[in-house]
Scaffold this motif. Structure first.
Motif, PDB file in Angstrom:
ATOM      1  N   GLU A 180      15.159  81.806  24.063  1.00 35.44           N
ATOM      2  CA  GLU A 180      15.303  80.392  23.714  1.00 35.44           C
ATOM      3  C   GLU A 180      16.635  79.871  24.224  1.00 35.44           C
ATOM      4  O   GLU A 180      17.601  80.620  24.344  1.00 35.44           O
ATOM      5  CB  GLU A 180      15.244  80.204  22.199  1.00 35.44           C
ATOM      6  CG  GLU A 180      13.937  80.651  21.590  1.00 35.44           C
ATOM      7  CD  GLU A 180      13.974  80.647  20.073  1.00 35.44           C
ATOM      8  OE1 GLU A 180      12.895  80.473  19.495  1.00 35.44           O
ATOM      9  OE2 GLU A 180      15.052  80.813  19.479  1.00 35.44           O
ATOM     10  N   PHE A 181      16.655  78.579  24.489  1.00 36.38           N
ATOM     11  CA  PHE A 181      17.888  77.948  24.951  1.00 36.38           C
ATOM     12  C   PHE A 181      17.848  76.472  24.615  1.00 36.38           C
ATOM     13  O   PHE A 181      16.809  75.926  24.244  1.00 36.38           O
ATOM     14  CB  PHE A 181      18.106  78.162  26.458  1.00 36.38           C
ATOM     15  CG  PHE A 181      16.957  77.694  27.306  1.00 36.38           C
ATOM     16  CD1 PHE A 181      16.897  76.386  27.777  1.00 36.38           C
ATOM     17  CD2 PHE A 181      15.917  78.557  27.638  1.00 36.38           C
ATOM     18  CE1 PHE A 181      15.836  75.948  28.547  1.00 36.38           C
ATOM     19  CE2 PHE A 181      14.849  78.131  28.417  1.00 36.38           C
ATOM     20  CZ  PHE A 181      14.815  76.821  28.871  1.00 36.38           C
ATOM     21  N   GLN A 182      18.992  75.820  24.755  1.00 35.04           N
ATOM     22  CA  GLN A 182      19.117  74.384  24.526  1.00 35.04           C
ATOM     23  C   GLN A 182      19.125  73.671  25.872  1.00 35.04           C
ATOM     24  O   GLN A 182      19.684  74.183  26.847  1.00 35.04           O
ATOM     25  CB  GLN A 182      20.418  74.094  23.779  1.00 35.04           C
ATOM     26  CG  GLN A 182      20.674  72.632  23.540  1.00 35.04           C
ATOM     27  CD  GLN A 182      22.023  72.387  22.865  1.00 35.04           C
ATOM     28  OE1 GLN A 182      22.909  73.214  22.892  1.00 35.04           O
ATOM     29  NE2 GLN A 182      22.160  71.225  22.271  1.00 35.04           N
ATOM     30  N   ILE A 183      18.521  72.471  25.930  1.00 34.62           N
ATOM     31  CA  ILE A 183      18.515  71.677  27.162  1.00 34.62           C
ATOM     32  C   ILE A 183      19.408  70.456  26.967  1.00 34.62           C
ATOM     33  O   ILE A 183      19.307  69.764  25.956  1.00 34.62           O
ATOM     34  CB  ILE A 183      17.091  71.207  27.535  1.00 34.62           C
ATOM     35  CG1 ILE A 183      16.173  72.404  27.747  1.00 34.62           C
ATOM     36  CG2 ILE A 183      17.125  70.330  28.785  1.00 34.62           C
ATOM     37  CD1 ILE A 183      14.721  72.030  27.986  1.00 34.62           C
ATOM     38  N   GLN A 184      20.271  70.206  27.958  1.00 37.98           N
ATOM     39  CA  GLN A 184      21.145  69.033  27.948  1.00 37.98           C
ATOM     40  C   GLN A 184      20.951  68.228  29.227  1.00 37.98           C
ATOM     41  O   GLN A 184      20.731  68.796  30.296  1.00 37.98           O
ATOM     42  CB  GLN A 184      22.617  69.438  27.854  1.00 37.98           C
ATOM     43  CG  GLN A 184      23.008  70.081  26.564  1.00 37.98           C
ATOM     44  CD  GLN A 184      24.496  70.425  26.534  1.00 37.98           C
ATOM     45  OE1 GLN A 184      25.126  70.651  27.562  1.00 37.98           O
ATOM     46  NE2 GLN A 184      25.044  70.453  25.330  1.00 37.98           N
ATOM     47  N   LEU A 185      21.061  66.901  29.093  1.00 39.15           N
ATOM     48  CA  LEU A 185      21.081  65.983  30.229  1.00 39.15           C
ATOM     49  C   LEU A 185      22.522  65.539  30.383  1.00 39.15           C
ATOM     50  O   LEU A 185      23.122  65.032  29.432  1.00 39.15           O
ATOM     51  CB  LEU A 185      20.171  64.783  29.966  1.00 39.15           C
ATOM     52  CG  LEU A 185      20.101  63.721  31.058  1.00 39.15           C
ATOM     53  CD1 LEU A 185      19.458  64.299  32.318  1.00 39.15           C
ATOM     54  CD2 LEU A 185      19.303  62.522  30.568  1.00 39.15           C
ATOM     55  N   VAL A 186      23.102  65.731  31.572  1.00 34.57           N
ATOM     56  CA  VAL A 186      24.526  65.494  31.781  1.00 34.57           C
ATOM     57  C   VAL A 186      24.744  64.470  32.888  1.00 34.57           C
ATOM     58  O   VAL A 186      24.246  64.633  34.005  1.00 34.57           O
ATOM     59  CB  VAL A 186      25.263  66.805  32.153  1.00 34.57           C
ATOM     60  CG1 VAL A 186      26.748  66.573  32.325  1.00 34.57           C
ATOM     61  CG2 VAL A 186      24.997  67.879  31.100  1.00 34.57           C
ATOM     62  N   ASN A 187      25.491  63.398  32.559  1.00 32.51           N
ATOM     63  CA  ASN A 187      25.879  62.397  33.556  1.00 32.51           C
ATOM     64  C   ASN A 187      27.267  62.780  34.061  1.00 32.51           C
ATOM     65  O   ASN A 187      28.255  62.660  33.342  1.00 32.51           O
ATOM     66  CB  ASN A 187      25.903  60.997  32.945  1.00 32.51           C
ATOM     67  CG  ASN A 187      26.254  59.925  33.959  1.00 32.51           C
ATOM     68  OD1 ASN A 187      26.593  60.210  35.105  1.00 32.51           O
ATOM     69  ND2 ASN A 187      26.191  58.677  33.535  1.00 32.51           N
ATOM     70  N   LYS A 188      27.347  63.225  35.297  1.00 35.51           N
ATOM     71  CA  LYS A 188      28.617  63.656  35.887  1.00 35.51           C
ATOM     72  C   LYS A 188      29.312  62.536  36.645  1.00 35.51           C
ATOM     73  O   LYS A 188      30.331  62.762  37.281  1.00 35.51           O
ATOM     74  CB  LYS A 188      28.375  64.846  36.816  1.00 35.51           C
ATOM     75  CG  LYS A 188      27.915  66.066  36.065  1.00 35.51           C
ATOM     76  CD  LYS A 188      27.830  67.251  36.984  1.00 35.51           C
ATOM     77  CE  LYS A 188      27.642  68.488  36.140  1.00 35.51           C
ATOM     78  NZ  LYS A 188      28.320  69.636  36.686  1.00 35.51           N
TER      79      LYS A 188
END
Length: 169
Positions: free
Chosen positions: A48-56
Motif C-alpha cells: 500500500e502507498f499514498q498518492i499525491q498530486l504535486v504542482n512544481k
C-alpha cells in the motif's frame, strides 16, 4: 567473482520496482474529468502507498493528498474532479505507508493540468462557494437581514439600525 557481483548489482539497479507509467511526460489532464494513474510493480514493493498530486510550478510546491491508501496490486487508480489550478509542471508521487520501506517510492513524469475540477458545496447566502476559485456569492433569496449584516460590517452598529429604521418608515 568480482565481475559477477558488479554485473548482478548493475542488473538489480536496472530492474526498477514501483514505476508510474501514466501520466506520461507532457500528457494533459482535465481534472474535472476522470484521469487514470497507472503503475507497474514487483513483488517486493510495499502493498500500500499514498498518492499525491504535486504542482512544481510554485514554491513551495503545492501538494494534494489524493488518497490515503492505494493498493499496489491494483495497478491503477481513477482520479476525478480534483480542484487544482492549471499548470504545466505537475507530477504524481507515491509515498510509502510502510515503516520498513519509508519515503517516496515513485514519481511520474511532468505533465500538464489544463482545467481544475469543481468542489461541490451547498453554499448559503453570504458563505463562500467553491467553483475552483475562492469567491463569495449570495443566493437570489438573500433577505434584508443579510443586507443589514453587510451594512453593519461597513458602518458598524449604526448600519443595521439605519436599515431597520428605513424599513419602518
Amino acid at each position: 567473482m568480482k565481475a559477477v557481483s558488479i554485473l548482478a548489482a548493475a542488473f538489480a539497479a536496472g530492474v526498477s520496482a514501483l514505476q508510474i507509467t501514466a501520466p506520461g511526460i507532457n500528457d494533459s489532464w482535465d481534472l474535472s474529468k476522470t484521469n487514470t494513474i497507472k503503475w507497474t510493480f514487483v513483488d517486493t514493493d510495499p502493498t500500500e502507498f499514498q498518492i499525491q498530486l504535486v504542482n512544481k510550478d510554485v514554491f513551495p510546491e503545492e501538494v494534494k493528498n489524493i488518497t490515503g491508501k492505494a493498493t499496489t496490486k491494483d495497478g491503477k487508480f481513477d482520479l476525478s474532479n480534483v480542484v487544482a489550478k492549471p499548470s504545466t509542471k505537475y507530477t504524481v508521487k507515491f509515498l510509502s505507508l510502510s515503516a520498513t520501506n519509508s519515503g517516496q517510492l515513485a514519481e511520474s513524469q511532468t505533465f500538464n493540468v489544463t482545467k481544475s475540477g469543481v468542489a461541490s458545496t451547498t453554499g448559503t447566502a453570504g458563505t463562500p462557494s467553491s467553483t475552483g476559485d475562492s469567491t463569495t456569492s449570495a443566493s437570489p433569496s438573500a433577505t434584508s437581514s443579510s443586507a443589514a449584516v453587510a451594512v453593519g460590517k461597513t458602518f458598524g452598529v449604526a448600519g443595521p439600525i439605519a436599515v431597520v429604521l428605513a424599513m419602518l418608515f
